[in-house]
Design a protein around this motif. Structure first.
Motif, PDB file in Angstrom:
ATOM      1  N   LEU A  97     -44.925 -26.278   9.968  1.00  0.00           N
ATOM      2  CA  LEU A  97     -45.331 -26.311   8.562  1.00  0.00           C
ATOM      3  C   LEU A  97     -44.135 -26.190   7.626  1.00  0.00           C
ATOM      4  CD1 LEU A  97     -48.668 -24.262   8.457  1.00  0.00           C
ATOM      5  CD2 LEU A  97     -48.293 -26.693   8.946  1.00  0.00           C
ATOM      6  N   ASP A  98     -43.102 -25.469   8.046  1.00  0.00           N
ATOM      7  CA  ASP A  98     -41.910 -25.323   7.207  1.00  0.00           C
ATOM      8  C   ASP A  98     -41.195 -26.658   7.011  1.00  0.00           C
ATOM      9  OD1 ASP A  98     -41.318 -25.273   9.977  1.00  0.00           O
ATOM     10  OD2 ASP A  98     -39.373 -24.339   9.601  1.00  0.00           O
ATOM     11  N   ILE A  99     -41.355 -27.562   7.968  1.00  0.00           N
ATOM     12  CA  ILE A  99     -40.771 -28.900   7.868  1.00  0.00           C
ATOM     13  C   ILE A  99     -41.748 -29.862   7.187  1.00  0.00           C
ATOM     14  CG2 ILE A  99     -39.946 -30.891   9.192  1.00  0.00           C
ATOM     15  CD1 ILE A  99     -39.089 -28.902  11.381  1.00  0.00           C
ATOM     16  N   PHE A 100     -42.987 -29.823   7.643  1.00  0.00           N
ATOM     17  CA  PHE A 100     -43.941 -30.834   7.218  1.00  0.00           C
ATOM     18  C   PHE A 100     -44.430 -30.665   5.785  1.00  0.00           C
ATOM     19  CE2 PHE A 100     -48.368 -32.337   6.806  1.00  0.00           C
ATOM     20  CZ  PHE A 100     -48.114 -33.698   6.929  1.00  0.00           C
ATOM     21  N   VAL A 101     -44.769 -29.447   5.390  1.00  0.00           N
ATOM     22  CA  VAL A 101     -45.402 -29.266   4.077  1.00  0.00           C
ATOM     23  C   VAL A 101     -44.498 -29.700   2.918  1.00  0.00           C
ATOM     24  CG1 VAL A 101     -46.366 -27.581   2.465  1.00  0.00           C
ATOM     25  CG2 VAL A 101     -47.060 -27.540   4.863  1.00  0.00           C
ATOM     26  N   PRO A 102     -43.249 -29.222   2.832  1.00  0.00           N
ATOM     27  CA  PRO A 102     -42.386 -29.714   1.734  1.00  0.00           C
ATOM     28  C   PRO A 102     -42.193 -31.229   1.784  1.00  0.00           C
ATOM     29  CG  PRO A 102     -41.432 -27.759   2.755  1.00  0.00           C
ATOM     30  CD  PRO A 102     -42.549 -28.198   3.648  1.00  0.00           C
ATOM     31  N   TYR A 103     -42.096 -31.752   2.995  1.00  0.00           N
ATOM     32  CA  TYR A 103     -41.898 -33.184   3.205  1.00  0.00           C
ATOM     33  C   TYR A 103     -43.085 -33.993   2.693  1.00  0.00           C
ATOM     34  CZ  TYR A 103     -41.719 -37.464   6.146  1.00  0.00           C
ATOM     35  OH  TYR A 103     -41.724 -38.752   6.621  1.00  0.00           O
ATOM     36  N   VAL A 104     -44.308 -33.595   3.085  1.00  0.00           N
ATOM     37  CA  VAL A 104     -45.476 -34.373   2.683  1.00  0.00           C
ATOM     38  C   VAL A 104     -45.791 -34.180   1.201  1.00  0.00           C
ATOM     39  CG1 VAL A 104     -47.267 -32.639   3.237  1.00  0.00           C
ATOM     40  CG2 VAL A 104     -47.798 -35.081   3.375  1.00  0.00           C
ATOM     41  N   LEU A 105     -45.544 -32.987   0.665  1.00  0.00           N
ATOM     42  CA  LEU A 105     -45.811 -32.775  -0.759  1.00  0.00           C
ATOM     43  C   LEU A 105     -44.888 -33.630  -1.625  1.00  0.00           C
ATOM     44  CD1 LEU A 105     -46.462 -28.920  -0.986  1.00  0.00           C
ATOM     45  CD2 LEU A 105     -48.133 -30.795  -1.001  1.00  0.00           C
ATOM     46  N   GLU A 106     -43.651 -33.763  -1.215  1.00  0.00           N
ATOM     47  CA  GLU A 106     -42.718 -34.622  -1.960  1.00  0.00           C
ATOM     48  C   GLU A 106     -43.160 -36.082  -1.876  1.00  0.00           C
ATOM     49  OE1 GLU A 106     -39.768 -35.469  -4.522  1.00  0.00           O
ATOM     50  OE2 GLU A 106     -40.357 -33.449  -3.858  1.00  0.00           O
ATOM     51  N   LEU A 162     -58.412 -40.723   6.627  1.00  0.00           N
ATOM     52  CA  LEU A 162     -57.919 -39.488   7.243  1.00  0.00           C
ATOM     53  C   LEU A 162     -56.468 -39.629   7.702  1.00  0.00           C
ATOM     54  CD1 LEU A 162     -58.221 -36.670   8.570  1.00  0.00           C
ATOM     55  CD2 LEU A 162     -59.320 -37.831  10.513  1.00  0.00           C
ATOM     56  N   ILE A 163     -55.697 -38.570   7.455  1.00  0.00           N
ATOM     57  CA  ILE A 163     -54.277 -38.520   7.814  1.00  0.00           C
ATOM     58  C   ILE A 163     -54.046 -37.265   8.655  1.00  0.00           C
ATOM     59  CG2 ILE A 163     -51.917 -38.513   6.890  1.00  0.00           C
ATOM     60  CD1 ILE A 163     -53.383 -39.314   4.136  1.00  0.00           C
ATOM     61  N   HIS A 164     -53.073 -37.314   9.566  1.00  0.00           N
ATOM     62  CA  HIS A 164     -52.644 -36.150  10.339  1.00  0.00           C
ATOM     63  C   HIS A 164     -51.131 -35.982  10.185  1.00  0.00           C
ATOM     64  CE1 HIS A 164     -56.502 -36.890  12.463  1.00  0.00           C
ATOM     65  NE2 HIS A 164     -56.492 -35.575  12.617  1.00  0.00           N
ATOM     66  N   PRO A 165     -50.610 -34.780  10.377  1.00  0.00           N
ATOM     67  CA  PRO A 165     -49.160 -34.586  10.275  1.00  0.00           C
ATOM     68  C   PRO A 165     -48.357 -35.505  11.182  1.00  0.00           C
ATOM     69  CG  PRO A 165     -50.264 -32.462  10.276  1.00  0.00           C
ATOM     70  CD  PRO A 165     -51.319 -33.497  10.569  1.00  0.00           C
ATOM     71  N   THR A 166     -48.883 -35.778  12.384  1.00  0.00           N
ATOM     72  CA  THR A 166     -48.162 -36.636  13.330  1.00  0.00           C
ATOM     73  C   THR A 166     -48.073 -38.081  12.862  1.00  0.00           C
ATOM     74  OG1 THR A 166     -50.258 -36.799  14.537  1.00  0.00           O
ATOM     75  CG2 THR A 166     -48.615 -35.235  15.377  1.00  0.00           C
ATOM     76  N   ASP A 167     -48.840 -38.429  11.831  1.00  0.00           N
ATOM     77  CA  ASP A 167     -48.749 -39.777  11.271  1.00  0.00           C
ATOM     78  C   ASP A 167     -47.494 -39.943  10.421  1.00  0.00           C
ATOM     79  OD1 ASP A 167     -51.264 -40.141  12.375  1.00  0.00           O
ATOM     80  OD2 ASP A 167     -52.303 -39.672  10.505  1.00  0.00           O
ATOM     81  N   LEU A 168     -46.894 -38.827  10.035  1.00  0.00           N
ATOM     82  CA  LEU A 168     -45.722 -38.853   9.151  1.00  0.00           C
ATOM     83  C   LEU A 168     -44.499 -38.221   9.786  1.00  0.00           C
ATOM     84  CD1 LEU A 168     -47.602 -37.878   5.868  1.00  0.00           C
ATOM     85  CD2 LEU A 168     -46.724 -40.139   6.470  1.00  0.00           C
ATOM     86  N   LEU A 169     -44.704 -37.324  10.733  1.00  0.00           N
ATOM     87  CA  LEU A 169     -43.591 -36.685  11.430  1.00  0.00           C
ATOM     88  C   LEU A 169     -43.131 -37.553  12.599  1.00  0.00           C
ATOM     89  CD1 LEU A 169     -44.891 -33.008  11.658  1.00  0.00           C
ATOM     90  CD2 LEU A 169     -42.961 -33.799  10.260  1.00  0.00           C
ATOM     91  N   GLY A 170     -41.823 -37.679  12.747  1.00  0.00           N
ATOM     92  CA  GLY A 170     -41.273 -38.407  13.883  1.00  0.00           C
ATOM     93  C   GLY A 170     -40.661 -37.456  14.890  1.00  0.00           C
ATOM     94  N   GLY A 171     -40.390 -37.953  16.084  1.00  0.00           N
ATOM     95  CA  GLY A 171     -39.746 -37.140  17.102  1.00  0.00           C
ATOM     96  C   GLY A 171     -38.359 -36.681  16.694  1.00  0.00           C
ATOM     97  N   ASP A 172     -37.778 -37.364  15.705  1.00  0.00           N
ATOM     98  CA  ASP A 172     -36.474 -36.956  15.193  1.00  0.00           C
ATOM     99  C   ASP A 172     -36.578 -35.749  14.268  1.00  0.00           C
ATOM    100  OD1 ASP A 172     -37.922 -38.624  13.433  1.00  0.00           O
ATOM    101  OD2 ASP A 172     -36.115 -39.062  12.277  1.00  0.00           O
TER     102      ASP A 172
END
Length: 324
Positions: free
Chosen positions: A34-43, A253-263
């Motif tokens: 969440l520390d990576i994903f939330v700021p990323y998706v909100l932006e 519907l969206i999931h975090p894995t739809d926007l997060l990459g393995g990198d």
């Protein structure tokens, strides 16, 4: 005539919940992205000028390390929904008493952190029951969005089981993960569940392609894009055409894995699509949203539910057995 509304939601499934559903032994260490994903998706959402509904898992609201990020979502003006407390994909096996505890515990934890009362719910893995709807209505929830009218649920479940580390007992618990074949014949447009004593609960299904009942959520589009982006966009445009033809206001519907990459996140190699870099997923998501926005007015689920109940009552199907 103005554009029809399309509602957007994101199931905020955390890293530990994916590990849990994959059968990983150390899922109960509650690893988080969440520390990576939330700021990323909100932006990203701010850039696209989008407001959507985040369905939050109550367990994540229990950990102080997540409080800052969950509060950020609410502070940005996005709706907060309830996605259960333990994120177990077999809520249909819960008794009514167990469901009451599960819903209340998640509701309380989420409100404490975000300051928001949840008014909507989605069951993990699209599992649901009549008892669940009764608990939600009694709690004062405005809507549920746990149904997923697709005919390929059993195939998706078979593939998931084959690639997971789940035991036979765990697979038995999850035998309705992604829904039953009969779910593919449920209604696509919103309706009311009729409960005991003539009480009702509004249902907003996760939209699948009209007529063909194939998924059109972001995870499936990402899967298609790994084969060919042109194929994914053609598929999406066909789905939108059929939605407009059948006067279906889609729920996307969206999931975090739809926007997060393995990198961006390690340890998620077992999940399909994680080989795609995050920046490529973000670019693809922007194009998908661009296509949707040309045809629909994009809103959060509370905005959609409030709007349709006030102005489009004639389109609400009141039916306790939502079968075509």
């Amino acid at each position: 005539m103005g554009k029809r509304a399309a509602s957007l939601s994101l199931d905020l499934d955390n890293k530990w919940s994916y590990m849990k559903n994959n059968g990983s032994d150390n899922w109960n260490e509650f690893q988080s992205y969440l520390d990576i994903f939330v700021p990323y998706v909100l932006e990203l959402l701010k850039e696209l000028d989008l407001k959507l509904t985040f369905f939050v898992v109550g367990q994540d609201a229990e950990f102080e390390k997540n409080h800052k990020y969950l509060k950020m979502i609410a502070d940005e003006g996005h709706e907060i929904g309830n996605h259960s407390f333990k994120h177990e994909t077999f809520l249909h096996l819960y008794t009514k008493e167990e469901l009451q505890v599960e819903i209340e515990k998640a509701h309380t934890a989420i409100k404490k952190v975000t300051g928001r009362d949840c008014k909507g719910f989605r069951g993990p893995g699209f599992t649901w029951s009549q008892e669940l709807f009764e608990v939600l209505e009694e709690k004062g929830y405005c809507y549920d969005s746990s149904t997923f009218p697709t005919i390929i649920g059993p195939l998706a479940r078979m593939y998931y089981f084959k690639t997971s580390k789940l035991t036979d007992e765990q697979k038995k618990e999850r035998k309705e993960l992604f829904g039953k074949l009969s779910d593919g014949f449920m209604k696509l447009r919103p309706y009311f569940w009729t409960l005991k004593n003539n009480r009702r609960l509004y249902e907003v299904p996760v939209t699948t392609m009209p007529l063909f009942r194939l998924p059109i959520h972001m995870t499936y589009l990402v899967y298609l894009s790994a084969i060919s982006e042109q194929l994914a966009f053609f598929y999406l445009k066909c789905a939108i055409y059929l939605c407009k033809l059948t006067r279906t206001s889609p729920h996307f519907l969206i999931h975090p894995t739809d926007l997060l990459g393995g990198d961006m996140v390690s340890g998620m190699e077992f999940f399909p699509g994680m080989q795609i870099a995050g920046h490529k997923k973000a670019a693809f998501f922007k194009k998908v949203i661009g296509i949707f926005s040309r045809h629909f007015t994009l809103v959060s689920m509370d905005g959609f539910v409030n709007g349709i109940l006030k102005t489009n009552k004639k389109e609400v199907n009141i039916n306790s057995k939502p079968i075509l």
